[in-house]
Design a protein around this motif. Structure first.
Motif, PDB file in Angstrom:
ATOM      1  N   GLN A 170     -58.894 -22.684  -7.775  1.00 38.06           N
ATOM      2  CA  GLN A 170     -57.961 -23.106  -8.820  1.00 38.06           C
ATOM      3  C   GLN A 170     -58.759 -23.748  -9.941  1.00 38.06           C
ATOM      4  OE1 GLN A 170     -54.787 -24.912  -5.724  1.00 38.06           O
ATOM      5  NE2 GLN A 170     -54.037 -24.852  -7.831  1.00 38.06           N
ATOM      6  N   SER A 177     -54.633 -21.928 -13.453  1.00 42.55           N
ATOM      7  CA  SER A 177     -55.019 -20.625 -12.934  1.00 42.55           C
ATOM      8  C   SER A 177     -55.322 -20.683 -11.445  1.00 42.55           C
ATOM      9  CB  SER A 177     -56.249 -20.127 -13.694  1.00 42.55           C
ATOM     10  OG  SER A 177     -56.652 -18.861 -13.222  1.00 42.55           O
ATOM     11  N   CYS A 178     -55.023 -19.592 -10.764  1.00 40.94           N
ATOM     12  CA  CYS A 178     -55.265 -19.493  -9.326  1.00 40.94           C
ATOM     13  C   CYS A 178     -55.828 -18.116  -9.005  1.00 40.94           C
ATOM     14  CB  CYS A 178     -53.954 -19.713  -8.573  1.00 40.94           C
ATOM     15  SG  CYS A 178     -54.046 -19.386  -6.799  1.00 40.94           S
ATOM     16  N   TRP A 197     -46.871 -21.179  -5.544  1.00 39.61           N
ATOM     17  CA  TRP A 197     -47.245 -22.426  -6.207  1.00 39.61           C
ATOM     18  C   TRP A 197     -46.370 -23.563  -5.705  1.00 39.61           C
ATOM     19  CZ3 TRP A 197     -51.150 -23.089  -9.812  1.00 39.61           C
ATOM     20  CH2 TRP A 197     -51.724 -21.934 -10.338  1.00 39.61           C
ATOM     21  N   CYS A 229     -51.886 -24.060  -5.180  1.00 39.43           N
ATOM     22  CA  CYS A 229     -51.652 -22.628  -5.116  1.00 39.43           C
ATOM     23  C   CYS A 229     -52.012 -22.178  -3.704  1.00 39.43           C
ATOM     24  CB  CYS A 229     -52.545 -21.967  -6.164  1.00 39.43           C
ATOM     25  SG  CYS A 229     -52.867 -20.238  -5.912  1.00 39.43           S
ATOM     26  N   THR A 244     -54.935 -28.436  -8.663  1.00 37.41           N
ATOM     27  CA  THR A 244     -55.245 -28.932 -10.002  1.00 37.41           C
ATOM     28  C   THR A 244     -54.491 -30.239 -10.191  1.00 37.41           C
ATOM     29  OG1 THR A 244     -55.596 -26.753 -10.989  1.00 37.41           O
ATOM     30  CG2 THR A 244     -54.985 -28.552 -12.485  1.00 37.41           C
TER      31      THR A 244
END
Lengths: 115, 110
Positions: A6, A22-23, A34, A91, A110
């Motif tokens: 991530q 972003s993942c 998510w 994620c 994150t």
């Protein structure tokens, strides 16, 4: 095999801004989910993507959106940030997610701070 | 509705057994999971149990499921200081959607 990654790991934004997280799932995994984790609400499901389609959605306002690309990478976006959006966003990826047993592998998350 | 409840804290001595309890409301849950979260890390799947099972043992971990009472427990035998973490139970009946409990913070004292 590399795990779920991530980016970024930490993020500081101010109220009213928007953010994209972003993942990258494990290679070969097609399902990405998510979750939002806060001290007050705990872990809450945001949405799940499979083969570029949103297959499941939690109870979050429309400011929270996501998408999945053809390579299974996924992004989530939060617009018009509020203080309450400060959280750890996790994620998880899994092979296909079509059956109830669906081992999800989580990324490190994150950490989003909204000032 | 979907709801999962856990007690928030548990403190044990090293070498003792730990038992973490969880109750859930969704009778259509097909799989129930136990995850572990260490500080600053994501979630690690420890074990799971299918809803038609009563018990599952995996090394030091024993999962018990009482489907009638919708009660799930995780027993950790010979608890070590490295087991200190937050433990989450979760249920699913829809593939990629997990419903989590609030998490139980396990503290293991030497």
């Amino acid at each position: 095999k590399a795990g779920v990654t991530q980016t970024p790991r930490y993020l500081i934004k101010t109220r009213g801004q928007q953010v994209t997280l972003s993942c990258s799932p494990i290679s070969g995994h097609r399902s990405v989910s998510w979750y939002q984790q806060t001290p007050g609400q705990g872990l809450q499901f945001l949405f799940e993507y499979f083969s570029e389609t949103q297959r499941n959605k939690g109870n979050f306002p429309g400011r929270f959106s996501g998408r999945q690309f053809s390579n299974s990478r996924s992004e989530m976006n939060v617009s018009t940030l509020e203080l309450g959006d400060s959280a750890l966003y996790l994620c998880a990826s899994s092979l296909e997610g079509t059956r109830s047993y669906n081992e999800q592998f989580f990324g490190p998350g994150t950490r989003l701070t909204v000032l | 509705g979907e709801d999962v409840e856990q007690s928030l804290f548990l403190s044990v001595r090293e070498g003792d057994s730990s038992v973490i309890n969880c109750t859930y409301t969704d009778s259509s849950s097909t799989y129930l999971y136990w995850y572990k979260q260490e500080p600053g890390a994501g979630l690690q799947l420890l074990t799971y149990i299918f809803s038609n099972m009563d018990m599952k043992q995996d090394q030091r971990l024993t999962v018990l499921l009482n489907k009638k009472d919708k009660h799930l427990s995780l027993r950790i035998a010979d608890t070590q200081t490295g087991d200190s973490a937050i433990y989450f139970c979760a249920e699913s009946n829809q593939g990629g959607k997990l419903i989590f409990g609030q998490g139980t913070e396990l503290s293991v004292k030497p």
